[in-house]
Write a protein that holds these residues in place. Structure first.
Motif, mmCIF file in Angstrom:
data_model
loop_
_atom_site.group_PDB
_atom_site.id
_atom_site.type_symbol
_atom_site.label_atom_id
_atom_site.label_comp_id
_atom_site.label_asym_id
_atom_site.label_seq_id
_atom_site.Cartn_x
_atom_site.Cartn_y
_atom_site.Cartn_z
ATOM 1 N N GLY A 279 -3.453 12.169 -7.210
ATOM 2 C CA GLY A 279 -2.678 11.565 -6.030
ATOM 3 C C GLY A 279 -1.226 11.847 -6.030
ATOM 4 O O GLY A 279 -0.945 12.839 -6.962
ATOM 5 N N PRO A 280 -0.488 11.533 -4.963
ATOM 6 C CA PRO A 280 0.817 11.947 -4.896
ATOM 7 C C PRO A 280 1.813 11.157 -6.331
ATOM 8 O O PRO A 280 1.382 10.137 -6.642
ATOM 9 C CB PRO A 280 1.384 11.150 -3.473
ATOM 10 N N PRO A 281 2.650 11.723 -6.625
ATOM 11 C CA PRO A 281 3.580 11.225 -7.685
ATOM 12 C C PRO A 281 3.751 9.699 -7.143
ATOM 13 O O PRO A 281 4.572 9.844 -6.189
ATOM 14 C CB PRO A 281 4.447 11.906 -7.844
ATOM 15 N N GLY A 282 3.693 8.840 -8.164
ATOM 16 C CA GLY A 282 4.168 7.352 -7.795
ATOM 17 C C GLY A 282 3.100 6.751 -6.967
ATOM 18 O O GLY A 282 3.501 5.467 -6.634
ATOM 19 N N ALA A 283 1.996 7.164 -6.862
ATOM 20 C CA ALA A 283 0.906 6.490 -6.115
ATOM 21 C C ALA A 283 0.531 4.980 -6.785
ATOM 22 O O ALA A 283 0.375 4.117 -6.055
ATOM 23 C CB ALA A 283 -0.390 7.288 -5.906
ATOM 24 N N LEU A 284 0.351 5.485 -8.105
ATOM 25 C CA LEU A 284 0.106 3.714 -8.920
ATOM 26 C C LEU A 284 1.119 2.836 -8.658
ATOM 27 O O LEU A 284 0.807 1.509 -8.528
ATOM 28 C CB LEU A 284 -0.274 4.136 -10.001
ATOM 29 N N SER A 285 2.311 3.152 -8.501
ATOM 30 C CA SER A 285 3.392 2.166 -8.658
ATOM 31 C C SER A 285 3.752 1.696 -7.373
ATOM 32 O O SER A 285 4.597 0.872 -6.973
ATOM 33 C CB SER A 285 4.581 2.628 -9.455
ATOM 34 N N GLY A 286 3.447 2.556 -6.398
ATOM 35 C CA GLY A 286 3.898 2.436 -4.923
ATOM 36 C C GLY A 286 5.239 3.276 -4.601
ATOM 37 O O GLY A 286 5.592 2.793 -3.379
ATOM 38 N N GLU A 287 5.629 3.973 -5.542
ATOM 39 C CA GLU A 287 6.886 4.531 -5.263
ATOM 40 C C GLU A 287 6.738 5.960 -4.884
ATOM 41 O O GLU A 287 7.169 7.239 -5.356
ATOM 42 C CB GLU A 287 7.677 4.633 -6.776
ATOM 43 N N THR A 288 5.808 6.247 -3.781
ATOM 44 C CA THR A 288 5.664 7.810 -3.540
ATOM 45 C C THR A 288 6.992 8.117 -2.513
ATOM 46 O O THR A 288 7.625 7.108 -2.169
ATOM 47 C CB THR A 288 4.471 7.936 -2.642
ATOM 48 N N ALA A 289 7.152 9.222 -2.279
ATOM 49 C CA ALA A 289 8.265 9.829 -1.363
ATOM 50 C C ALA A 289 7.966 9.254 0.050
ATOM 51 O O ALA A 289 9.165 8.620 0.400
ATOM 52 C CB ALA A 289 8.251 11.234 -1.475
ATOM 53 N N ALA A 294 10.011 5.354 4.177
ATOM 54 C CA ALA A 294 9.470 4.258 4.881
ATOM 55 C C ALA A 294 10.430 2.871 4.560
ATOM 56 O O ALA A 294 10.762 2.412 5.552
ATOM 57 C CB ALA A 294 7.928 4.173 4.750
ATOM 58 N N GLN A 295 10.370 2.652 3.371
ATOM 59 C CA GLN A 295 11.256 1.530 3.037
ATOM 60 C C GLN A 295 12.833 1.636 3.374
ATOM 61 O O GLN A 295 13.451 0.798 4.056
ATOM 62 C CB GLN A 295 11.033 1.231 1.368
ATOM 63 N N TRP A 296 13.087 2.894 3.014
ATOM 64 C CA TRP A 296 14.739 3.117 3.473
ATOM 65 C C TRP A 296 14.829 3.238 4.930
ATOM 66 O O TRP A 296 15.811 2.372 5.542
ATOM 67 C CB TRP A 296 14.990 4.447 2.837
ATOM 68 N N GLN A 297 13.904 3.623 5.881
ATOM 69 C CA GLN A 297 14.119 3.397 7.291
ATOM 70 C C GLN A 297 13.881 2.220 7.616
ATOM 71 O O GLN A 297 14.738 1.793 8.618
ATOM 72 C CB GLN A 297 12.991 4.428 7.864
ATOM 73 N N ALA A 298 13.261 1.341 7.098
ATOM 74 C CA ALA A 298 13.099 -0.120 7.831
ATOM 75 C C ALA A 298 14.102 -0.831 7.281
ATOM 76 O O ALA A 298 14.558 -1.514 8.177
ATOM 77 C CB ALA A 298 11.843 -0.789 6.839
ATOM 78 N N GLU A 299 14.821 -0.390 6.239
ATOM 79 C CA GLU A 299 16.049 -1.160 5.703
ATOM 80 C C GLU A 299 17.201 -0.861 6.641
ATOM 81 O O GLU A 299 18.378 -1.627 6.850
ATOM 82 C CB GLU A 299 16.407 -0.846 4.276
#
Length: 314
Positions: A279-289, A294-299
């Motif tokens: 999977g993408p790097p960070g997929a298990l922790s929820g920290e994918t690029a 998306a989190q940064w854009q929302a904030e």
């Protein structure tokens, strides 16, 4: 009259990267002096030492493992679709197609964790200077992204031509690993990969994550929707999302492979194991690029304007 074949044979029999090594070393010394004199940039002798060690290890591992890839490439070329001669036009075409293949190899190296385990080494420095260009993987073959370049041999490009073009591509990318150079002329920035574009690629800012995969021509990123321009009001922060905190070359080389092994061993289902590895790097922790962006854009999104007040009916 046709071009003399011997001239091309002499050119393609050389290793452009080996020839360029003295230039690399001299350029690093010049950049180091410039930084010490106050030019933009940063050097840490421990970090630079790690980068040089990674570069040496990459050269050794490449020499040991290149034979298997060469054999597969030769087999494909023997079953080639076309007989492509070595000439100026085939050289230009090969350089262009090889750079396109590099774009997808590089993109896969960021989007697939198995491939990222080999590529993350190059991003593990929190500094950005010419020595960072030499911080290369020891396990590139195991990342399997070389498969993307194999169609070039099946099409009919000779092995020595592809290898030479790949060497030139690597040499070009050396000079873009610097903060000393700001922006290039606008026409150059529009077409070519530059230090400005590649600083974005090495940035961990959410805006910059997984952008600008280009090797030589930045037009691939513009064509496939992965381009991001460097902003003067947001300088890149270098490194990886979770920085290593060590200069040990061995741990730098294998840390992500160890992480994959641990996550696969802990997985309670085949699906989770596959995500952990491919999977993408960070997929298990929820920290994918994508998630971090998306989190940064929302904030940072401006607050929505309240709806206009209703006008009472008369």
């Amino acid at each position: 009259m046709g071009e003399p074949a011997v001239s091309w044979q002499a050119i393609l029999s050389t290793d452009p990267v080996a020839i360029a090594i003295p230039v690399f070393v001299l350029s690093i010394i010049i950049e180091l002096v410039a930084v010490r004199m106050g030019w933009r940039g940063d050097y840490d002798w421990r970090d630079t030492g790690t980068s040089l060690a990674m570069g040496l290890g990459n050269t050794i591992s490449g020499a040991l493992l290149a034979g298997s890839v060469t054999g597969l490439a030769l087999w494909l070329w023997q079953h080639r679709l076309f007989d492509i001669p070595v000439a100026w036009w085939s050289f230009a075409l090969c350089f262009l197609v090889d750079d396109l293949a590099y774009y997808w190899i590089h993109r896969a190296g960021h989007r697939i964790r198995w491939a990222w385990a080999a590529h993350v080494i190059h991003h593990s420095s929190q500094h950005y200077n010419l020595s960072t260009a030499l911080r290369q993987t020891w396990t590139g073959l195991f990342g399997l992204t070389f498969i993307i370049k194999l169609p070039l041999f099946f099409i009919g490009f000779p092995l020595e031509l592809v290898a030479f073009c790949g060497g030139l591509n690597l040499i070009y990318q050396f000079w873009i690993h610097t903060e000393v150079i700001g922006k290039m002329p606008r026409w150059f920035e529009a077409v070519m990969n530059t230090p400005s574009h590649h600083r974005v690629h090495h940035g961990t800012n959410p805006r910059y994550l997984d952008r600008n995969y280009a090797g030589v021509f930045i037009v691939w990123d513009k064509l496939f929707g992965t381009f991001e321009a460097e902003r003067a009001d947001e300088p890149p922060r270098y490194g990886i999302i979770r920085n290593l905190g060590t200069f040990n070359p061995l741990w730098v080389a294998v840390h992500e492979w160890v992480g994959i092994a641990r996550d696969v061993a802990r997985a309670r289902s085949l699906k989770t194991a596959l995500v952990a590895a491919f999977g993408p790097p960070g997929a298990l922790s929820g920290e994918t690029a994508d998630a971090l962006r998306a989190q940064w854009q929302a904030e940072t999104a401006p607050p929505a304007s309240p709806p206009p007040a209703a006008v009472p009916a008369e």
